[in-house]
Each structure stands twice: as structure tokens, then as C-alpha cells.
Motif scaffolding. Structure first.
Motif, PDB file in Angstrom:
ATOM      1  N   LEU A   1      -2.834  -3.336   7.321  1.00  0.00           N
ATOM      2  CA  LEU A   1      -2.022  -2.780   6.507  1.00  0.00           C
ATOM      3  C   LEU A   1      -1.298  -1.422   7.299  1.00  0.00           C
ATOM      4  O   LEU A   1      -0.381  -0.955   6.929  1.00  0.00           O
ATOM      5  N   HIS A   2      -2.552  -0.956   7.914  1.00  0.00           N
ATOM      6  CA  HIS A   2      -1.873   0.535   8.483  1.00  0.00           C
ATOM      7  C   HIS A   2      -1.584   0.454   9.739  1.00  0.00           C
ATOM      8  O   HIS A   2      -1.652   1.565  10.487  1.00  0.00           O
TER       9      HIS A   2
ATOM     10  N   ALA B   1       0.758   3.136   5.586  1.00  0.00           N
ATOM     11  CA  ALA B   1       1.194   1.930   5.555  1.00  0.00           C
ATOM     12  C   ALA B   1       2.683   1.779   5.826  1.00  0.00           C
ATOM     13  O   ALA B   1       3.306   0.694   6.033  1.00  0.00           O
TER      14      ALA B   1
ATOM     15  N   ASP C   1       0.611  -1.316   0.073  1.00  0.00           N
ATOM     16  CA  ASP C   1       0.076  -0.071  -0.033  1.00  0.00           C
ATOM     17  C   ASP C   1       0.735   1.264  -0.025  1.00  0.00           C
ATOM     18  O   ASP C   1       1.834   1.314   0.901  1.00  0.00           O
TER      19      ASP C   1
END
Lengths: 556, 556
Positions: A406-407, A363, A358
Motif C-alpha cells: 500500500l505504501h 499511500a 489507506d
């Protein structure tokens, strides 16, 4: 880096989770894919929903379990009513495009019932599993006495090869997927002994470079936000690869098969799969020695093409605003557990590589992370919807967005279990077993600790302890000591089977709003006297006047 | 008598199974319906698939369980992809027509996705649950502060009433469903105390005679083979009926409620239904005494209208070639088990009358028979298909044709269990319980001996012994002595939940044909050497010639 504007959704076919160096293969070095993993998140427990191309993909593209969408094996049409990625992404302003394979079979009867013209935009999209087609290439033009399994297969690729000078009715077969002997005889890649031959094609003209190039062409000429499903057939069979890849790997690079003598002659359905043509073939050392170097060469070529693609994306600035997802539709047993192909439930088949890059600053915290969350391929659709700025319609999509992971906002998914299904009824195994077509389904449920396989045939379940027996060699399905574990997994599967998967026409918010709406729209239930009930809800029924019907002027 | 050319499919709404004299009601004499039973087969164990109008009907019209079609409660749109009676019968040359109620809510989003114009023939059919509409009348035009639950309700009927001189914006309410006091005040039928008033309407103008007449008009003007769904709202609430029916029944005709003190304050979900407005209302004697005579009067009127209809069919020779099916979409608790309305699973609600008259000579052997087979409302669709001369598409339809029973070729259905479902999540009960919208489903499984009710909420199940406690007064859900029975019923429900209900795009024959078709279409799997495999399957891959790619004239 910016928030992802585009999504490059790369899928390989039949790529095992453990045949990449970032996933631990000691001899097969895949530096370009590894580099992507170093910039993104690599998921170590990503499962597909069915160990066969079509059903797995239909789950990925619909975001729904096989038990929900009903395309239970290859060539079972996906119902016209099932929504796919394009239905969710286009309203968010994201074009949804195909470059490569889907294994979609259109629901022609369903389309005819609804009067959908096959050549209308809607008709084409429904027939193409929701994608707009830049190129459809399911990667096969087989030829049998009754015709071809896929008469449209490799059509554009074959035209392109012929234009390049490859003289044949079917250069996909005669050049890209066959060797050649000194007398000019085509050594068909359909026969496993020919896997050790180099394919008779100039490497840049073979399938993976061709489709990678087509992907680049698509991206080059597209401005508006897009999801591009770059979907490559290889390393799927026919197992054959051109030079230099054909000569890269030898016996010293092969991993031994994961199998034990104790696995044979046990469970009747498992045994039937072992006793199939592919099971018997891949139990042979000569077959593995012929096939595995080609399979590895195909993956090495895949990695080099990813290097070409990622380099081009970087050079053109597109790495800054493109999310890249790389995964596979299932694995390949390659002789593990005395099986070939994929249609069973060990990790060799059901676990796949999944890497997500990402570009967004959110990310940055997770770049290079390895995540052992239980992930399913149905999680990709909600991940894409959220990336495109939408709210996940969780009354339709059954997976969960991976963006929180992902974050760095979550370490895990919410789920305790993953599910995978296979329907051998319409297959050669069903033929051999003369199985009841309604009782030929198999279900897998797995946690991080356990994996249970249930057979509708009435045969006993299989059970593996994934912690203590990660190679899944000891079937505990008959172990009395594990009766409680088995019962617990069955309870969880039962709960899953009861989920309201078809209640898709209203969102949960809409359903909750209904709780009080019939009252405010005049439905008065169980009220004896209006004075017992809030006046505002009954006011319309009060103080009304009428004449006795007998005094009305009747128009009889 | 001849083979049935037409099917008259009559449904009443909220008609209890035991409120007809042929089903044993001692005071409510229904000679015309009884006469139909004497000429046909009367089913004594016919269950609906959901104890609420919309979901029950969607199951009847699709021939599929609620868990399969997803319209889990009223006002949940039926998915555009679900096939309905018209899809199955029209290709067999049988028009499929509606006169009355369906409770269908169109899947507007699904139609828009597929570009189905609401005013096209296909669009209208999809929106109307597959019927061609002679008259749609869901039988209600409620009025609340936020508008009407059904703004289109009773539209044609209201126009007809106004033309007849019934002056009102909503004569359905003000005349057909209300009484009138001496000062000209409308006594709204929505309030139960007014159930004892005569409706302020000339009896022939009330709803059941109106719709019966519309049914006769339809039949009179239709030549080609038809299924006519004559679907009457009564005896559904508002409970109110015109004279002479309003005065026919008094306290001496009422059956006592089926209930015991032990039923109260037990199971938390059951208690929540008992504690609802309708539960509390129908636990009151004054409510029952007001409502039951009206409910019985409405049924007596229904019977008289059936006498009118059947007499007319006989006089016009149509009894000779018309199958007649008479049933209900669910029952009505009327205070049984301290409940009102229908949304729970005792027989008062889930068992319905079902009478089928087949004019064909094959059915002569069974005329007047009472059949105690376990029947579900999803059996009607396959019965209709077979009557229309078709083969039952049993990959779509989940019930079984009753023709073998009607023709004396079978005594029973194949099933051991019936299933019924209710989703209280979007209801007032869900509101009161603040229930998780995904965990508000209830499932019933019943054999001839046992009935189990499962709650997704996590609360314990309920169990009834139907043989020894046919009134379902003793809940055995906590009985240790019945743990095995409960486990067995859960096993059967689990098996049901795993059925491949969404694999609807290919027939079982087509799926079985697939077992060997990929081999004959060129898919060669696991074959090391062509000589190991039948030559006819690989002949296309043999003896092919090509040139080395390096010698080709390349067009780069």
C-alpha cells in the motif's frame, strides 16, 4: 490526509471477484466501489482460505489457515484458544466492533471447560469471535421442520422491520426475502424461480441499506479508535432484491457461464459436486436467467449503499483518517463449471475482490494501482495490526501485512503460493458419497501459474494452467506431461503442512533467546570437569561446602 | 481381581528402553519391574512423540502429536486451549492427580486473555497441565548467573530435606545431587566426573524414595477413583546416586556404545549434534565409565522403590483394582551414535519401556505377554479414558486405546507408522547453526521396518533399515536403491501432516449428523420450484400470506 486512525473493514458475502465494473464486469456498473479502488489499491489475485462462509471468515478473523484453526466448515465452533482480531487490536488501543455477520459458532464446551461465563465481557467476546457487538446479524432466519439453522438469525433486523409495520413473525423472510403475488401469497425467495420477483419491501428497509445505516450509526457515536467490521449478508442467497434493482438487469446483461462439456463426467469428486442439487440447478439456463439479474441487482444496491456510506464519510471528514477495506468471504459459481454455490476451488469461488484505501500520505504513491500479488485473506489481520501501530505477531498470524504494498515499498508479497481448503465431510456431498469423515478434506494450492486441487479421498488431483487456461476449463490432473509440475506443487503443499502453526505461545524472538538461556540459568550439560567450561556459567556450583550426611542432626 | 478402579501412571525420566532386565539388559537386574511385566503386557516397540522432556510429556498428557499441540520444546507453554488428561477423566468420575514432574510451562498470556485467575481451581489446573497437584516436583533447582531455569524446582523436596537436617539453601543440589570430599567440598553432580561419587545423602532421603513415598501417601489418603501420575525425575541427570547403589556397578557391567566410525562426519545436522558439548562428552570413554555406573545405580534404585510400592499395593489389596502403567518420557544416548542426551531419533532415545498391568479378569489372557505392536505415548490417554469407562473422543485424542491388546482382543494397533518430532531452533544447536527458527524442525517416521528422519533445514533425510540394521548404524539416506522407500515414507508423513488435527470442537458423530441437518433446519439450496423438493422440508415456506409493503402502516 493522516495516518489511519480507524479501520472500516467491509465484507460482502458471496460477492464474486468479477461482478464489479472495476474488476471488469461489462454490464454491472459499480461506480462507488470503483471510486474507492481509484483512491486505493485494487488487488487482482486475492484468495480466501476456504470457499464457505464460516471457515473463510474464521481464517480472516484469526489470520490463520483453516488447517491451523480447525473450524473446517460452517457451524464448526472456533476453538476458545484461537486468538482473533480483537485480541490483537484492543491492546493497541483500537476497539474491535461488529456490525453484521460473522458466521461464528461459539465453542460452548471449551468455554465451559474454562469457566467462561457467556455473559461476561470475555465470554461474550470469545463467543463473538473477538468482536464487541454493535449488531450481530448473520442475515438469515431459515425455518425448517426441525427448527432454524440459526434461531438468532436476523433477530434485531426483524424487530426493526416489525416496528416499521412489516407484520409477520419473520419479516426477514416474508418481506425482505420474498415476493408477493396478487392474491397476497408470499413467493419465498428460497425458491430460485422467485428470484425474478421484486422483494416485497421498501428498498431503504432492505438488508444492505439497513446494515449500512447501522454502520453509520456506529461510526457516528464512537470516538476512540475503532475497527468496524461492517459485514453485509448480500448478495448471498436468498437471491431476491426490491425495486428498482429487481428490474435493472435482463438477459442481455448476463455473462455466459464459464464451462465446457469436457468438464462433465470426469473427476469423481468434482462430478459429485456437479451432480448436487445446486450444481444441477445452476447448470439450467432458466435458473441462471432468474437468479443472475437478482444477484446483479443486489450488487448494484451494494454499490449504491457504498456510495451513501463513502459520501457520508467524506462529508464528515472521516475519509481523512479511516482506512477502508472492501472484500468478500468467497464467490459464487453461478453455473460456471456446472456448479452452483461456492464449495469448490475455481476462481469463480476462491478469488475475491479486495480493495484497500489507506488515507495516509505514504499511500499516495499507490492510489489507483492494481496489484497482482498473490494475496490471501489471512493478510488482513497483520495489515490491521500494523495499521494500528503494532508489531505483527507472526508466530500466531500466518499472513503478511499488505502495508508495504500500500505504501509503495513492495510490489509483491513474499509468498509463492496461496492455499484454500474445504471439508465436505459434514455436508450433503459427504452424505451422498458416504465419505470417510477423516478423508473428506480438499486442499488447493495455487501460484500465479498453476492451481492444484488435492483430495484426501485418494482420488487423483486436478490441475489448471492459470496462464494458458485462465478460465480453468482444462483439467491437467491426468497429464503425464505435467507430472513434474504436480510433484512440485505437492512438495510445496507438504512443506506448508509441516509448518509449526501451533507453536503460538512464544514469539520467534523469545524462541531465539532461549538458545542460550538454559546455560545461564544453571543447566550444565555434558561437562566432565568444571575447568572445561566457562567459569561464570558454573561459578554457583563451585566452592560450596557441606557436612557429611551422617553427621547431620536428623529429624526422623 | 476386578475392573480397574484406579490408574497408577508411573513415569521415569530419561530411562532407556533397554536398561531393564525384562528388556534384555544383561547386568542390570530389575526384578520388581520384571515382575510387573510378568503380570501385565510389556510393549517392545513403544515410541515417544518427542525426544525431550516437555514436548514428550505434553503429547502424553494431551494425547496429541507435538505438531498438534505446539509445545515444540521444553519451556514452550502448552496452549490454554489444549485439553489434558484431567479434562477427559474428571467428567468420568476419576480424579487426576500429580505426584512429581510434568515439565509443564503455563500459558500465562493465554490465561490472562481469558481472565483465568492463576489461583482459581480452573486456573491452577490449566497451569498444571490438567492435574490436581498433590506434589509438583520437576526435580531440579539449577543455579546460574542469571538465576534458575526453574525457580520453583524441588521446592517441597528441599523443604523436606531441610526439615530433616540437611543444612543448605539448596540441599537438592548439595546433598541429593552431589558428592563430598574429605575437606567438606561439595562435588557437584552437574560435573560428570563426579558421577562416580556417592551422593552425600542417606539413601531413603534421595529423590526416588522420596517421591515413591509421596505417591504412597497420596494413594493412602484418597478414596474416590483416581489416576495418580507418579512422575519421578531419575535416572535423569545430574547422574549421581547414593550408596549402596553408587558402588554396585563397575566397568565389567557396562554395555559397549552402539556406534560406528562410519557415523561421523556425515550428515550436517547429525554431525552438529555429535559435535555438541554432550555429544563430544559421551563419546569419551572416561565420561561413560563415570556416568554409566551411576545411571545404572539410579535405575536399580528405581526398581527397588517399585518393589516397595508394588509390595505395599499388594499388601493393601490395591493390586486388585489398580491399573499400573510404567513408562519413560524418552531415553538417553549415553554415547550411542556419538551422541549424549536424547534430542535425536535413534531408538536409544525414542523407544521407551512400557509395561501395563490391568487387574481386570479380561486381561488374564495376556499376562506376561510381550507385544511388538507399534505404540506411541499418545496411546495412553485413550487407554485411560476407556479404562475409566468413557468413550474415546477421537476428534481430540490422536492415539488409540491399548485395552483391546491388553484384553487379548487385538494383536496389534491399527497404525503402520509412528511419528516423533524435535525442534532444535530454540536450542544450543540452533545457536551453533544459526538456523532459521521456522526451519529447525526434524520429523521422524518409523514403521516396523524403516525409520526416516526429515530435516526442515533442507538437508537430505536419513534412513535406517530397522530389520537388517536394528542398531541403526548404516544411514541409507543417500542410497539410490532406497529412493522408493524414502518416497513412500514421505508420502505417509505428508498424509499425516494433512490430518485434521485441529478440528476438535465437534465429534465425528456430530460432524456426520450435520450432513443432513441444514436441510431440516430450513436451508433450501438450489431448488427452483418448491414442487421439485420434498414438501416436508419446505412446508414452512408455503402458504404464507403477506400484504404489499406499500399498504402497510409505516412507522417512519
Amino acid at each position: 490526509m493522516a495516518k489511519a486512525k480507524n479501520i472500516l473493514f467491509i465484507m460482502f458475502d458471496q460477492l464474486r471477484w468479477d461482478y464489479l465494473s472495476c474488476y471488469g464486469h461489462p454490464h454491472l456498473h459499480t461506480p462507488h466501489i470503483d471510486a474507492l479502488a481509484a483512491q486505493g489499491v485494487r488487488f487482482s489475485r486475492s484468495y480466501i482460505q476456504s470457499p464457505i462462509c464460516g471457515s473463510s471468515r474464521m481464517s480472516t478473523y484469526t489470520g490463520r489457515y483453516v488447517h491451523s484453526h480447525g473450524a473446517t466448515t460452517n457451524a464448526v465452533p472456533l476453538k476458545v484458544g484461537e486468538m482473533t482480531l480483537g485480541d490483537h487490536l484492543r491492546p493497541l488501543g483500537m476497539g474491535t466492533w461488529l456490525v453484521g455477520k460473522t458466521h461464528m459458532r461459539a465453542d460452548a464446551d471449551g468455554m465451559a471447560r474454562l469457566g467462561l461465563a457467556p455473559d461476561s465481557i470475555i465470554g461474550v467476546r470469545v463467543a463473538e469471535c473477538g468482536f464487541d457487538v454493535f449488531e450481530r446479524d448473520d442475515g438469515m432466519l431459515p425455518e425448517g421442520p426441525d427448527g432454524s439453522y440459526d434461531p438468532e438469525g436476523a433477530r434485531t433486523y426483524n424487530e426493526w422491520l416489525r416496528e416499521k409495520g412489516y407484520e409477520s413473525d419473520n419479516p426477514w423472510h416474508d418481506f425482505a426475502n420474498s415476493g408477493l403475488d396478487e392474491d397476497g401469497n408470499v413467493l419465498s425467495g428460497w425458491f430460485l424461480k422467485n428470484a425474478s420477483e421484486p422483494a416485497n419491501i421498501d428498498e431503504p428497509d432492505s438488508e444492505t441499506p439497513y446494515l449500512t445505516g447501522r454502520g453509520i450509526e456506529f461510526i457516528e457515536q464512537t470516538q476512540e479508535p475503532w475497527l468496524c467490521h461492517l459485514s453485509c449478508i448480500k448478495p448471498h442467497w436468498p437471491y431476491i432484491v426490491p425495486e428498482p434493482y429487481a428490474s435493472m438487469y435482463g438477459p442481455e446483461h448476463l455473462l455466459p457461464p464459464i464451462r465446457g462439456e469436457n468438464e462433465r463426467g470426469g473427476h469423481p469428486i468434482f462430478s459429485a459436486f456437479q451432480d448436487s442439487i445446486v450444481g444441477k440447478a445452476f447448470s439450467r439456463d432458466d435458473v441462471r436467467q432468474a437468479v443472475l439479474p437478482a444477484y446483479m441487482g443486489l450488487i448494484k444496491q451494494v454499490d449504491d449503499q457504498m456510495g451513501r456510506l463513502f459520501g457520508w464519510l467524506k462529508d464528515t471528514g472521516r475519509m481523512d483518517d479511516t482506512m477502508i477495506v472492501l472484500t468478500s468471504d468467497h464467490g459464487d459459481f453461478l453455473g460456471d463449471h456446472w456448479l452452483g454455490e461456492k464449495t469448490f476451488f475455481h476462481d469463480s469461488s476462491t478469488k475475491v475482490p479486495l480493495i484497500i484505501y489507506d488515507p495516509s500520505p505514504e499511500a499516495d504513491a499507490t492510489r489507483g494501482m492494481v496489484c497482482d500479488a498473490l494475496v490471501e485473506s489471512i493478510d488482513l489481520a497483520p495489515t490491521f495490526v500494523e495499521t494500528a501501530g503494532g508489531e505483527v505477531p507472526d508466530h500466531i498470524l500466518e499472513g503478511q501485512s499488505l502495508l508495504p504494498i500500500l505504501h509503495g515499498k513492495a510490489q509483491d508479497t513474499d509468498r509463492q503460493y496461496v492455499f484454500c481448503e474445504y471439508d465436505y465431510g459434514p455436508s450433503g456431498i459427504g452424505h451422498k458419497l458416504h465419505s470417510d469423515i477423516r478423508k473428506s478434506q480438499m486442499f488447493m494450492i495455487a501460484s500465479k501459474k498453476w492451481k492444484l486441487i488435492h483430495f484426501e479421498s485418494g482420488d487423483r488431483p486436478m490441475l489448471f494452467d492459470l496462464e494458458n487456461d485462465p478460465q480453468e476449463l482444462n483439467d491437467l490432473g491426468e497429464s503425464n506431461a505435467h507430472a513434474e509440475v504436480i510433484a512440485g506443487l505437492y512438495d510445496a503443499m507438504f512443506e506448508w503442512a509441516r509448518r509449526p502453526s501451533q507453536r503460538t505461545t512464544l514469539s520467534e524472538q523469545q524462541l531465539i533467546a532461549m538458545r542460550t538461556s538454559s546455560r545461564t540459568r544453571g543447566i550444565v550439560l555434558g561437562v566432565y570437569d568444571e575447568d572445561e567450561y566457562p567459569e561464570d556459567l558454573t561459578v554457583k556450583y563451585r566452592n560450596r561446602k557441606a557436612r557429611p550426611f551422617s553427621t547431620l542432626v536428623r529429624d526422623d
